[in-house]
Design an enzyme around this catalytic site. Structure first.
Site, short mmCIF file in Angstrom:
data_model
loop_
_atom_site.label_atom_id
_atom_site.label_comp_id
_atom_site.label_asym_id
_atom_site.label_seq_id
_atom_site.Cartn_x
_atom_site.Cartn_y
_atom_site.Cartn_z
N GLU A 84 1.01 -1.00 -0.08
CA GLU A 84 0.05 -0.06 -0.20
C GLU A 84 0.72 1.32 0.07
O GLU A 84 1.96 1.25 0.66
CB GLU A 84 -1.01 -0.05 1.20
CG GLU A 84 -1.86 1.07 1.33
CD GLU A 84 -2.62 1.44 2.67
OE1 GLU A 84 -3.84 1.80 2.56
OE2 GLU A 84 -2.14 0.52 3.62
N LYS A 183 -10.64 0.47 -1.07
CA LYS A 183 -10.50 0.29 0.22
C LYS A 183 -11.64 0.73 0.91
O LYS A 183 -11.89 1.81 0.58
CB LYS A 183 -9.17 0.84 0.65
CG LYS A 183 -8.98 0.57 2.33
CD LYS A 183 -7.77 1.15 2.54
CE LYS A 183 -7.18 1.26 4.21
NZ LYS A 183 -5.99 2.12 4.49
N CYS A 216 -4.89 -3.25 4.19
CA CYS A 216 -4.60 -2.68 5.59
C CYS A 216 -5.69 -2.83 6.49
O CYS A 216 -5.91 -3.71 6.75
CB CYS A 216 -4.18 -1.18 5.18
SG CYS A 216 -3.06 -0.77 6.65
#
Length: 470
Positions: A84, A183, A216
């Site tokens: 990321e 995300k 994440c």
């Protein structure tokens, strides 16, 4: 794939033929790679730059990623995951990230940017990633920024008239865009991005397995992470991250390896390397333990990991059996409780601790926790001062001849962690039994930092908000 058109009336035999060809093309194992990247950062993320200057920075990072991709391909890797923020870095404002973004189309458009770069708006990053995958015959997973216009009637419409997404892209070995994921659970520092209205459950099929992808902080929540592993039953999760290590329970290698074991999937985790943000820790994990991993706070350079994984781990004879997390602990009769109780704080939450004062014996702690995470842990305190228990510590001196940890919890989402001194994992040195307890059978090879059952009671999570937090 060779396709033979059968005569009229032979549809069934054609279906059988196509199925048999697909099965013949399926690999039993594949070579996976992840690259921990020390990102070249912008000198000032508070000042807007031109699109040309933005691409110059991204091109420097992609030069480094290119070397890693080529090295992985030479070792036979079928797929490589990069981290990321690995192309432009982090800590931007909404206005200053904009020159780094591209409009990433839906993968259903069937597009190879490397061979058809003019089909959509200017997309130099997508073109280069596509060519890297195509020229090296390898799947490339990268994290970049997507921008999408929105109409004036949209009630969620940002003031500047467009959405900005933290986005993972996947290009196959021909350079075709096969996956795009926005995300959903943004971390506190992700204020430059929006989250999609609904979580995206992005999957794609290959000859070496069925893949899902998220980013994440997504791993801390039910959607989309748990859905991909449990409902979609993917074989492998791809996980670009910029993960700041937070001991004692949430260092990258510690929690990511535990999640792979708890959810029963292969897990390809690749972290950004940034010492100022305590970022390191990447790994390739299987359901029965880590295959290879990297954690190093001393070296600032990038690090490539390459290893072999089962393409269909659920079909493997070594795939872990289902665990009943209530069976073992509930079989115990009431045992005398240790008197050395005291309170401590971990991540701003109050914990009830019991001091280990004897070299051996049983210790039973009974408590009721209604919060979404429930944690049962044996951990080293930072010093002999009991007030230090729960504070981050990286080294220990005590080895154990054996340990066993169990409990009764309100959910089956339990992630087993064993962490040794130096923030090192313990592959092959512990086991989770089907009756629901984590146990070691032999003396630990290193001193123990923590042994933990990290439980997530997702049903008690608050409603989704734009900013996620551990």
């Amino acid at each position: 794939m060779l396709l033979i058109i059968p005569p009229r009336g032979s549809h069934a035999s054609a279906a059988v033929f196509i199925l048999s060809v697909l099965e013949a093309c399926t690999l039993d194992s594949y070579i996976a790679a992840v690259y921990e990247h020390n990102v070249i950062l912008s000198e000032d993320t508070e000042i807007p730059v031109s699109a040309e200057d933005a691409f110059m920075l991204m091109d420097k990072n992609m030069d480094i990623l290119e070397a890693a991709i080529k090295a992985a391909a030479k070792q036979g890797a079928h797929i490589i995951v990069t981290p990321e923020d690995g192309i432009y870095g982090c800590v931007f404002r909404r206005e200053t990230i904009y020159p780094y973004l591209e409009d990433i189309p839906d993968p259903q458009v069937d597009w190879i940017p490397c061979t058809d770069p003019e089909r959509f708006a200017a997309s130099p990053v997508q073109k280069r990633l596509s060519c890297l995958s195509r020229n090296n015959s390898i799947y490339v997973v990268a994290n970049m920024g997507d921008k999408k216009p929105c109409n004036s009637s949209d009630p969620r419409r940002p003031r500047d008239g467009h959405y900005q997404y933290n986005t993972n892209v996947v290009f196959d070995s021909e350079g075709k865009l096969v996956a795009r994921y926005h995300k959903y659970n943004l971390f506190m520092r992700d204020k430059q991005f929006n989250y999609p209205k609904e979580p995206e459950f992005m999957t794609f099929n290959t000859s070496f397995g069925y893949f899902g992808i998220f980013t994440c902080a997504d791993i801390l929540f039910h959607d989309p992470a748990v859905v991909l592993a449990s409902r979609f039953q993917v074989d492998t999760i791809l996980f670009p991250t910029a993960w700041g290590n937070t001991l004692p329970l949430l260092s990258a290698v510690q929690f990511h390896s535990a999640w792979a074991m708890g959810m029963g999937v292969n897990f390809l985790s690749t972290n950004t390397r940034n010492s100022s943000l305590a970022m390191t820790g990447s790994g390739i994990y299987a359901p029965d333990g880590p295959r290879t991993y990297h954690y190093n706070t001393e070296m600032e350079n990038g690090h490539l990991l390459v290893t072999e994984l089962s393409s269909r781990p659920r079909l493997s004879p070594t795939y872990p059996a289902a665990v009943n997390w209530k069976l073992y602990a509930s079989s115990f009769k009431q045992l005398p409780s240790n008197d050395h109780h005291f309170s401590g704080v971990v991540y701003r939450d109050l914990f009830s601790f019991t001091e280990l004062t004897e070299p051996k014996g049983n210790l039973v702690s009974r408590f009721s926790v209604s919060s979404p995470p429930q944690i049962c842990t044996l951990l080293k305190c930072k010093s002999t001062d009991l007030k230090s228990c729960g504070q981050p510590v990286e080294t220990a001196q005590t080895k154990f001849d054996m340990f066993s940890l169990s409990g009764t919890f309100g959910t089956n989402y339990v992630f087993p962690e064993v962490l040794y001194s130096g923030v090192q994992l313990a592959p092959g040195e512990f086991e989770v039994l089907t009756d629901g307890h984590l146990i070691s059978w032999t003396r630990t090879s290193r001193p123990v930092l923590s042994v933990t059952l990290f439980i997530r009671w997702y049903e008690k999570d608050p409603p989704h908000t734009e900013q996620a937090s551990p």
